[in-house]
Design an enzyme around this catalytic site. Structure first.
Site, PDB file in Angstrom:
ATOM      1  CB  SER A 216      -6.565   4.533   3.893  1.00 18.99           C
ATOM      2  OG  SER A 216      -5.788   3.712   4.747  1.00 18.99           O
TER       3      SER A 216
ATOM      4  CE  LYS B 297      -3.285   2.149   3.237  1.00 21.77           C
ATOM      5  NZ  LYS B 297      -3.970   1.929   4.530  1.00 21.77           N
TER       6      LYS B 297
ATOM      7  CB  SER C  69      -7.013   1.719   6.587  1.00 17.05           C
ATOM      8  OG  SER C  69      -7.261   3.064   6.919  1.00 17.05           O
TER       9      SER C  69
END
Length: 491
Positions: free
Chosen positions: A158, A81, A182
């Site tokens: 996220s 990520k 997230s």
């Protein structure tokens, strides 16, 4: 395997095919890179692809042919990520900060370090919002990640790039990082499995502040399409690391946990976690999924945890704790002026909370930790009488994408005002408390996925994975990915 079978093969099956020499790491990696090139233009899940991925696969193939000892994920593609997640030579934009588009930090995060040691092939980095400071996935540099079930909608954040890529068969396994949900939020909206282990199980190595992962608790964890794959990834990611003062030195058999019976377990179902408004379309699907634990031998009771304040106050607490002046210092050390030259690189909502933090005292911070303690106590009270706590993961279906790089969540849910950054997510109380939690697909509502959040007592990861696997057996969700397979490839 046919192309479609390979795209949706599990990480465990791919690793087994490599060990048995039925598939080579080069074949696998080249297939997924072609698939990303063909399909990701309409998703925007990847923000960086590594030039060295194929060479890594060639080295992995030589290890197979030479009879070397292979790791549990040898030859399996995965991705990082793009937030607080680093790989030497790769850009680190901290969630799409324009001033950092070419910034390279030459160190590994735990996910990259341990996945490489397990033989996995890192393909690149996936999209995230600036500093992960919202439950959607959008930023001014890369734009939104689109939901593979409906590309007009957001993937959730996220870790939205990772969840969308996994759901669309662009890779079997990807990294999530979780400071307020997230991992679990995008897993819910993209119909995949997102696992946040108990705090301390996956080391969190932060510098210059080694204790920075605790305010609130930050986690790294896996996103995959099966419970067995997140359990397999957990065996790779967890374990002691002396660089983390909170790291646990405990061994857990995560794969064996997926076979544990739920017979005699007591499941508490909290349809609103004691305080959240929830859209009826979500509430009905989540309640029906929670009731299925009865088929696995558990007793299911409806409960209402006694949270210490209104959901809007609690969302404000999370926003304050995630936006202290340490963030400003971090960016200053990277050469980025949050309030001056580079202010427009940051969403106004993020700058607003950073600005407000300038006037806060040390005593204010203590009061925030006291309120956080009350949240912990409210969650712990449920486990006095129950083995598991279950809730909807998020309170609403995926929201439409904005056109300005600033997609937000809803301002109202079921007619009640919420904080559009995080207030519609029933996830962040577990970042205050550190309990293990997983989001699994609960079902569909109007062709969009709904997630169910399963929470265990502190260090009760085995029970969480057991419950997730039991639900997967009772109500398999793999057929739902046909909708992703068949989606239009234009925006």
């Amino acid at each position: 395997m046919r192309n479609d079978e390979l795209a949706y093969a599990s990480a465990a099956d791919l690793a087994a095919a490599v060990r048995d020499r039925d598939l080579s790491p080069v074949e696998i990696v080249e297939f997924f890179l072609r698939r990303i090139e063909h399909r990701d233009g309409s998703l925007n899940s990847f923000v960086y692809l590594a030039d060295e991925a194929v060479e890594q696969a060639r080295r992995a193939e030589r290890a197979v042919l030479d009879g070397d000892r292979l790791g549990p994920l040898h030859g399996v593609p995965t991705a990082l990520k793009d937030l607080l997640d680093f790989h030497p030579g790769w850009p680190s934009t901290f969630g799409g900060v324009r001033a950092l588009r070419d910034k390279v930090l030459d160190r590994y995060c735990i996910y990259a370090e341990r996945m490489r040691a397990a033989g996995a092939i890192l393909l690149g980095k996936t999209n995230s919002p600036v500093m992960g400071f919202r439950g959607t996935c959008d930023n001014p540099l890369f734009g939104p990640t689109r939901n593979p079930f409906d590309t007009t909608r957001n993937s959730g954040g996220s870790s939205g790039g990772s969840a969308a890529a996994v759901a669309d068969g662009l890779l079997p396994l990807a990294e999530g990082a979780d400071g307020g949900g997230s991992i679990r939020i995008p897993a819910a909206w993209c119909g995949v499995v997102g696992y946040k282990p108990s705090f301390g199980r996956v080391p969190c190595v932060t510098r210059p502040n080694a204790f920075g992962g605790a305010h609130p608790f930050l986690f790294e964890g896996p996103i995959a399409r099966t419970v067995a794959d997140v359990a397999l990834a957990a065996t790779v990611l967890t374990g002691y690391d002396s660089r983390d003062p909170f790291a646990l030195d405990q061994q857990v058999d995560y794969l064996q946990a997926t076979e544990i019976s739920l017979s005699g377990m007591r499941v508490a179902y909290a349809p609103d976690f004691g305080m959240y408004p929830v859209e009826p379309a979500v509430a009905g699907v989540a309640a029906a999924a929670a009731a299925l634990f009865g088929q696995a031998g558990a007793t299911v009771d409806e409960v209402a945890p006694r949270m210490p304040c209104d959901q809007r106050d609690l969302a404000e607490l999370w926003c304050r704790m995630m936006s202290g002046q340490e963030v400003v210092e971090t960016f200053a050390n990277l050469g980025v002026d949050v309030f001056g030259e580079h202010a427009e690189d940051f969403p106004a909502e993020f700058r607003g909370y950073l600005d407000a933090s300038l006037g806060r005292s040390a005593l204010d911070a203590v009061h925030d930790e006291q309120q956080r303690t009350e949240v912990y106590d409210a969650i712990q009270a449920v486990f006095a009488d129950h083995d598991l706590l279950v809730t909807p993961t998020v309170a609403c279906p995926p929201v439409p994408n904005a056109a300005d790089g600033n997609t937000l969540g809803p301002q109202r849910v079921d007619g009640v005002q919420v904080n559009p950054l995080i207030g519609w997510c029933l996830t962040y109380p577990l970042n205050f408390s550190g309990h293990p939690a997983i989001s699994v697909p609960a079902g569909m509502s109007e062709s969009l996925p709904v997630g169910l959040q399963i929470i265990g007592p502190r260090y009760g990861d085995r029970s969480v994975l057991a419950a997730a696997a039991a639900l997967e057996r009772i109500q398999p969700w793999q057929p739902a990915y046909a909708q992703c397979r068949q989606r239009p490839l234009s925006v």
